[in-house]
Design an enzyme around this catalytic site. Structure first.
Site: not given
Length: 546
Positions: A89-90, A383, A56
């Protein structure tokens, strides 16, 4: 003329830009290998020896010991993405890093940072408008498609093995806390969904429970384990003997005097229990401690009690039961009580608390074999909850597997022809940066990234707007049809956050460090950075957590 202190350090112009870009790119490259269903995990060990295993993006970046001001700006991109969209997010961080890499090439061509910043801004605005144009509307009642959103989010994370079971639980949970507003829009109140975890069983045995779950034991064997018509007191006040605020010494001459002190303490506890009884409460959940003698008196009155209940559990119980959280036990009244039912599962050692007919709070009870497994499961499900709630409230979906990025890149290149001046080069650089996503997806799956990108471009030029990469087979296919779907809002937010962070970094042309300036790391740690900015912490702090 000397205007700065002896210890201060300064890096200007090109050196400052190189320093900032290299620091930001180092953060982006640290998480790139985690992107996609075939992404790898990171093991993060903190200073206390606690181990976190995850892929994550925001968890990795928050756990890493980063002691560099520029790098922390990129971490903020991930945190913003997590807060606003719940996932991606990545992707956001990777795009920010690639934008800066492409900007570095433009800087070497003597293009001024202002022109690059303007070009990136124009490209970002255009790209977000194109996302809205490409996106497919989704009905909140389209159960199959909404479940696919959850499954896509969990693929590649610890929740993937049982993603179908978990997607069903997530869909049902979100549906129960969704209300339709007056204007016809749907509002999802995620505060009414709680998560509890248990180890020792498989993820497939996870459950969706009505009401709340309290992972505590009754304080006394003689207390009832079930209360059907529960009148619940939520207490943020210890049921213990009150300690003096100052240190005191007492001299006693006889055992009788000592007994008087003990009797006085007992009377205090009796008074607290009597105050609880007077409210009519038959269940007490206390955030603080409960004295052993008070436990005895509560059991004697037939009152079920649990202590050291988490603050988050107390807040959730307040919503479900319609109770008030009381900070002074002796000031509690019948109006502060919540109403519902409390039952005990001795096998799982849990209390199940259900509210009245109006309550619509639910709890996801997640199970896993070990603590590390269940922690990663919880992150994956959180998520998925966020993206499902976004899909329901926003109502727009796009194809995953790199499809949206390649389509946006193609449209941005067409748009670049209409942009005058050097900003046109920045728009094209922005389009190239977006294609990082399918390239990295292919790399992480062990596929050839160049061949994949060529095939994807050809498919999109042929009018296949939903053509994306199937990382499991290596084929190019309609990922929307295949059920690989993401929320349009997450993509828009990633574009916005990545662009703003990249532009913020590019705008800096001077770094002044007042002595050994760091952002919270150890004073004795000195990381070397380009331009001699050792006092800025370099990226030395990052290595320690990887």
């Amino acid at each position: 003329m000397i205007i700065m202190g002896e210890d201060s350090q300064r890096v200007k112009d090109k050196d400052a830009q190189e320093y900032n870009i290299s620091a930001a790119r180092a953060v982006a490259e640290a998480v790139r290998s985690t992107l996609g269903p075939k992404g790898m995990d990171k093991m993060l060990v903190d200073s206390m020896g606690d181990v976190t295993i995850t892929n994550d993006g925001v968890t990795i970046l928050q756990t890493m010991d980063i002691d560099n001001p520029t790098a922390e700006m990129i971490v903020e991109v991930a945190e913003t993405q997590e807060d606003e969209a719940g996932d991606g997010t990545t992707t956001a961080v990777a795009i920010a890093g690639e934008l800066l890499k492409n900007a570095e090439d433009l800087l070497e061509q003597e293009i001024h940072p202002t022109a690059i910043i303007k070009g990136f801004h124009l490209a970002s605005e255009q790209a977000r408008a194109e996302v809205d144009d490409i996106a497919t509307p989704v009905d909140p009642d389209d159960e199959e498609l909404i479940r696919k959103v959850a499954e896509t989010s969990m693929t590649g994370k610890g929740a993937e093995l049982e993603k179908e079971v978990l997607a069903d639980l997530i869909y049902r949970a979100v549906k129960q806390v969704t209300v339709e507003a007056d204007d016809g829009s749907h509002v999802v109140d995620l505060e009414n969904i709680a998560m509890e975890t248990q180890t020792g069983r498989s993820a497939g045995e996870s459950e969706l429970l009505q009401g709340a779950v309290v992972d505590k034991d009754p304080l006394h064997d003689d207390m009832p384990s079930e209360v059907e018509d529960a009148k619940v007191l939520l207490l943020n006040d210890p049921i213990e003997v009150e300690e003096a605020d100052v240190d005191t010494q007492v001299s006693i001459d006889s055992p009788d005097q000592l007994q008087q002190f003990l009797d006085q303490e007992e009377e205090q506890l009796k008074a607290k229990v009597e105050a609880i009884k007077q409210t009519g409460a038959n269940v007490v959940f206390c955030q603080k401690g409960v004295d052993d003698l008070a436990q005895h008196y509560l059991a004697k009155e037939g009152i079920l009690a649990a202590r050291r209940v988490k603050k988050s559990d107390l807040s959730f119980l307040k919503n479900i039961l319609g109770a008030n959280i009381v900070s002074d036990v002796e000031a509690a009244t019948a109006d502060d009580l919540g109403h519902g039912s409390v039952s005990r599962d001795d096998a799982d050692e849990l209390f199940y608390v259900e509210g009245g007919a109006d309550a619509h709070g639910v709890t996801l009870l997640l199970r896993g074999s070990t603590d590390h497994v269940v922690d990663e499961l919880e992150r994956g499900v959180q998520d998925a909850l966020d993206v499902v709630s976004t899909a329901v409230s926003d109502g727009r979906l796009v194809a995953g597997g790199g499809a949206i990025e390649v389509e946006l890149a193609s449209r941005l290149r067409d748009y670049a022809d209409s942009v005058e001046g050097r900003e046109q080069l920045a728009v094209e650089a922005f389009a190239d940066a977006l294609e990082l996503v399918p390239r990295v997806l292919a790399e992480n799956a062990g596929l050839d990234s160049i061949d994949t990108l060529v095939d994807l471009r050809a498919a999109h030029e042929g009018g296949e707007a939903h053509a994306g990469l199937n990382v499991f087979s290596g084929d190019i296919e309609d990922t929307f049809e295949a059920g690989v779907v993401e929320t349009a809002h997450a993509k828009e937010q990633a574009l916005s956050s990545a662009t703003e962070a990249a532009n913020l970094v590019l705008k800096i042309d001077d770094i002044i460090a007042a002595g050994d300036l760091s952002t919270g790391g150890n004073d004795d740690e000195e990381g070397g950075a380009p331009g001699g900015m050792g006092g800025m912490g370099g990226m030395g702090g990052m290595g320690g957590a990887m």
